[in-house]
Design a protein around this motif. Sequence first.
Motif, mmCIF file in Angstrom:
data_model
loop_
_atom_site.group_PDB
_atom_site.id
_atom_site.type_symbol
_atom_site.label_atom_id
_atom_site.label_comp_id
_atom_site.label_asym_id
_atom_site.label_seq_id
_atom_site.Cartn_x
_atom_site.Cartn_y
_atom_site.Cartn_z
ATOM 1 N N MET A 133 0.813 -1.215 0.000
ATOM 2 C CA MET A 133 0.000 0.000 0.000
ATOM 3 C C MET A 133 0.852 1.273 0.000
ATOM 4 O O MET A 133 0.391 2.335 -0.442
ATOM 5 C CB MET A 133 -0.928 0.012 1.218
ATOM 6 N N VAL A 134 2.089 1.171 0.474
ATOM 7 C CA VAL A 134 2.982 2.333 0.454
ATOM 8 C C VAL A 134 3.190 2.828 -0.979
ATOM 9 O O VAL A 134 3.352 4.026 -1.215
ATOM 10 C CB VAL A 134 4.336 1.991 1.118
ATOM 11 N N LEU A 135 3.168 1.911 -1.945
ATOM 12 C CA LEU A 135 3.345 2.288 -3.347
ATOM 13 C C LEU A 135 2.165 3.110 -3.852
ATOM 14 O O LEU A 135 2.336 3.996 -4.699
ATOM 15 C CB LEU A 135 3.536 1.045 -4.212
ATOM 16 N N ASP A 136 0.969 2.831 -3.349
ATOM 17 C CA ASP A 136 -0.196 3.616 -3.733
ATOM 18 C C ASP A 136 -0.060 5.051 -3.234
ATOM 19 O O ASP A 136 -0.411 6.008 -3.937
ATOM 20 C CB ASP A 136 -1.474 2.986 -3.170
ATOM 21 N N ILE A 137 0.441 5.191 -2.014
ATOM 22 C CA ILE A 137 0.647 6.526 -1.447
ATOM 23 C C ILE A 137 1.742 7.258 -2.211
ATOM 24 O O ILE A 137 1.628 8.451 -2.504
ATOM 25 C CB ILE A 137 0.998 6.422 0.052
ATOM 26 N N LEU A 138 2.808 6.542 -2.552
ATOM 27 C CA LEU A 138 3.884 7.139 -3.345
ATOM 28 C C LEU A 138 3.364 7.596 -4.699
ATOM 29 O O LEU A 138 3.713 8.692 -5.175
ATOM 30 C CB LEU A 138 5.024 6.130 -3.528
ATOM 31 N N ALA A 139 2.531 6.777 -5.336
ATOM 32 C CA ALA A 139 1.976 7.137 -6.644
ATOM 33 C C ALA A 139 1.187 8.441 -6.570
ATOM 34 O O ALA A 139 1.303 9.309 -7.443
ATOM 35 C CB ALA A 139 1.093 6.007 -7.165
ATOM 36 N N THR A 140 0.395 8.579 -5.521
ATOM 37 C CA THR A 140 -0.382 9.812 -5.336
ATOM 38 C C THR A 140 0.532 11.011 -5.156
ATOM 39 O O THR A 140 0.299 12.090 -5.727
ATOM 40 C CB THR A 140 -1.313 9.674 -4.119
ATOM 41 N N GLN A 141 1.587 10.835 -4.369
ATOM 42 C CA GLN A 141 2.531 11.924 -4.135
ATOM 43 C C GLN A 141 3.253 12.331 -5.418
ATOM 44 O O GLN A 141 3.491 13.513 -5.662
ATOM 45 C CB GLN A 141 3.550 11.514 -3.071
ATOM 46 N N ILE A 142 3.604 11.353 -6.243
ATOM 47 C CA ILE A 142 4.266 11.656 -7.522
ATOM 48 C C ILE A 142 3.346 12.500 -8.398
ATOM 49 O O ILE A 142 3.774 13.491 -9.004
ATOM 50 C CB ILE A 142 4.667 10.356 -8.243
ATOM 51 N N GLU A 143 2.077 12.134 -8.451
ATOM 52 C CA GLU A 143 1.128 12.903 -9.264
ATOM 53 C C GLU A 143 0.917 14.301 -8.691
ATOM 54 O O GLU A 143 0.735 15.266 -9.440
ATOM 55 C CB GLU A 143 -0.200 12.158 -9.361
ATOM 56 N N ASN A 144 0.952 14.419 -7.359
ATOM 57 C CA ASN A 144 0.741 15.720 -6.714
ATOM 58 C C ASN A 144 1.929 16.668 -6.899
ATOM 59 O O ASN A 144 1.767 17.889 -6.831
ATOM 60 C CB ASN A 144 0.462 15.543 -5.224
ATOM 61 N N THR A 204 0.470 8.151 -12.925
ATOM 62 C CA THR A 204 0.961 6.843 -12.485
ATOM 63 C C THR A 204 -0.035 5.734 -12.794
ATOM 64 O O THR A 204 -1.237 5.892 -12.606
ATOM 65 C CB THR A 204 1.255 6.846 -10.979
ATOM 66 N N LEU A 205 0.508 4.628 -13.263
ATOM 67 C CA LEU A 205 -0.241 3.397 -13.473
ATOM 68 C C LEU A 205 0.335 2.366 -12.514
ATOM 69 O O LEU A 205 1.541 2.329 -12.284
ATOM 70 C CB LEU A 205 -0.110 2.904 -14.914
ATOM 71 N N ARG A 206 -0.517 1.509 -11.965
ATOM 72 C CA ARG A 206 -0.064 0.538 -10.979
ATOM 73 C C ARG A 206 -0.157 -0.876 -11.523
ATOM 74 O O ARG A 206 -1.189 -1.291 -12.044
ATOM 75 C CB ARG A 206 -0.890 0.660 -9.697
ATOM 76 N N SER A 207 0.949 -1.618 -11.410
ATOM 77 C CA SER A 207 0.974 -3.041 -11.733
ATOM 78 C C SER A 207 1.231 -3.807 -10.439
ATOM 79 O O SER A 207 2.176 -3.505 -9.716
ATOM 80 C CB SER A 207 2.089 -3.332 -12.742
ATOM 81 N N PHE A 208 0.371 -4.773 -10.131
ATOM 82 C CA PHE A 208 0.481 -5.505 -8.868
ATOM 83 C C PHE A 208 1.152 -6.862 -9.123
ATOM 84 O O PHE A 208 0.556 -7.920 -8.956
ATOM 85 C CB PHE A 208 -0.907 -5.657 -8.234
ATOM 86 N N THR A 209 2.416 -6.788 -9.522
ATOM 87 C CA THR A 209 3.174 -7.966 -9.932
ATOM 88 C C THR A 209 4.295 -8.233 -8.943
ATOM 89 O O THR A 209 4.833 -7.305 -8.332
ATOM 90 C CB THR A 209 3.766 -7.746 -11.344
ATOM 91 N N GLY A 210 4.659 -9.517 -8.764
ATOM 92 C CA GLY A 210 5.703 -9.906 -7.831
ATOM 93 C C GLY A 210 7.067 -9.349 -8.189
ATOM 94 O O GLY A 210 7.315 -8.912 -9.318
ATOM 95 N N SER A 211 7.986 -9.392 -7.224
ATOM 96 C CA SER A 211 9.283 -8.729 -7.340
ATOM 97 C C SER A 211 10.097 -9.172 -8.557
ATOM 98 O O SER A 211 10.580 -8.339 -9.334
ATOM 99 C CB SER A 211 10.105 -8.979 -6.074
ATOM 100 N N LEU A 212 10.296 -10.474 -8.709
ATOM 101 C CA LEU A 212 11.187 -10.954 -9.766
ATOM 102 C C LEU A 212 10.619 -10.657 -11.143
ATOM 103 O O LEU A 212 11.338 -10.194 -12.048
ATOM 104 C CB LEU A 212 11.454 -12.448 -9.602
ATOM 105 N N ASN A 213 9.331 -10.909 -11.342
ATOM 106 C CA ASN A 213 8.718 -10.620 -12.631
ATOM 107 C C ASN A 213 8.720 -9.120 -12.923
ATOM 108 O O ASN A 213 8.856 -8.692 -14.071
ATOM 109 C CB ASN A 213 7.290 -11.168 -12.684
#
Length: 312
Positions: free
Chosen positions: A89-100, A106-115
């Motif tokens: 969820m921290v990434l969602d907050i970061l995405a909002t801050q980047i847009e602000n 920002t577009l969000r992909s909910f994919t695992g680390s290695l992929n």
Amino acid sequence: MSNERSYTIEEVSQLLKVSKLTVYDLVKKEELPVFRVGRQMRVDAKDLDDYIKKHKTNQLTRPSPTTGLQQNETEASHSQSIVISGQDMVLDILATQIENHSSYKTLRSFTGSLNSLFSLYNGQCDIVSLHMFDGDSGQYNLPYVKKVLVSDSYLLMNLVLRKAGMYVQKGNPLHITSWKDLKRKSIKMINREKGSGARILLDEQLRIHHISPKDIEGYERVEMNHLSVASSVASGQADVGVGIEKVAKIVGVDFIPLITERYDLVMLKNPQNDSLIKVVTSILTSASFKQKIHSLGDYDVSEMGSIIYETY
């Protein structure tokens, strides 16, 4: 309002028979229009049909020089879209801050680390979050990044530190306390998908402790995120699963902390990303953002914004 059918990103990937990250890449390049319903992006059926028609190999029409110029001018007026990959969820907050604080969308992909790391290598993502444990060095993330991004210049910086371990049922009735307990025949687990940080942590710990996955009931049963794993434990479908502390409190299961993991961000260093790196660095080193994440609980922000590794 139109009753036109729309599709989720996952449905589009299934219809086109490509990965979700390929679809995100099309969205990022503004080749496939989307609209948002809450956090979810959707694609109109007509827009998908138009995209398919446009890219048929027998299309002979070409834009005139004037049309092409107008298109370039229109595209230049749009904000640049970036893809942030990861599930916390921290990434969602970061995405909002980047847009602000910038013109980026920002577009969000909910994919695992290695992929996600492979997608960064292939140019399909811009910011990738990682929590991959290397059992030989005891390090997080850097050993994997060095092997995958061998031909790229990049920056690895910390987002948060967080506790990883095992979800167990309330009261821990089976008295699970360590990785070695997974060998017990009475324990049934729920696993994560290949390529996820939680799966890598489990597999590395099994390797270190000389435990064969074949000896663990439920090892082949897979869920795609921390919430689903914790929910499986809460409902009694499994006795144990690997994940992070924050989700245990959200779902209401007990948590056995076993390791402090470094949850890092990696970005490619190139002229196109100079501005993005500055924006992200500014946000992560700001006292206000650190306080916002600290107030969520269960996140250590003491190393937030620190550079773990940087190529030159």
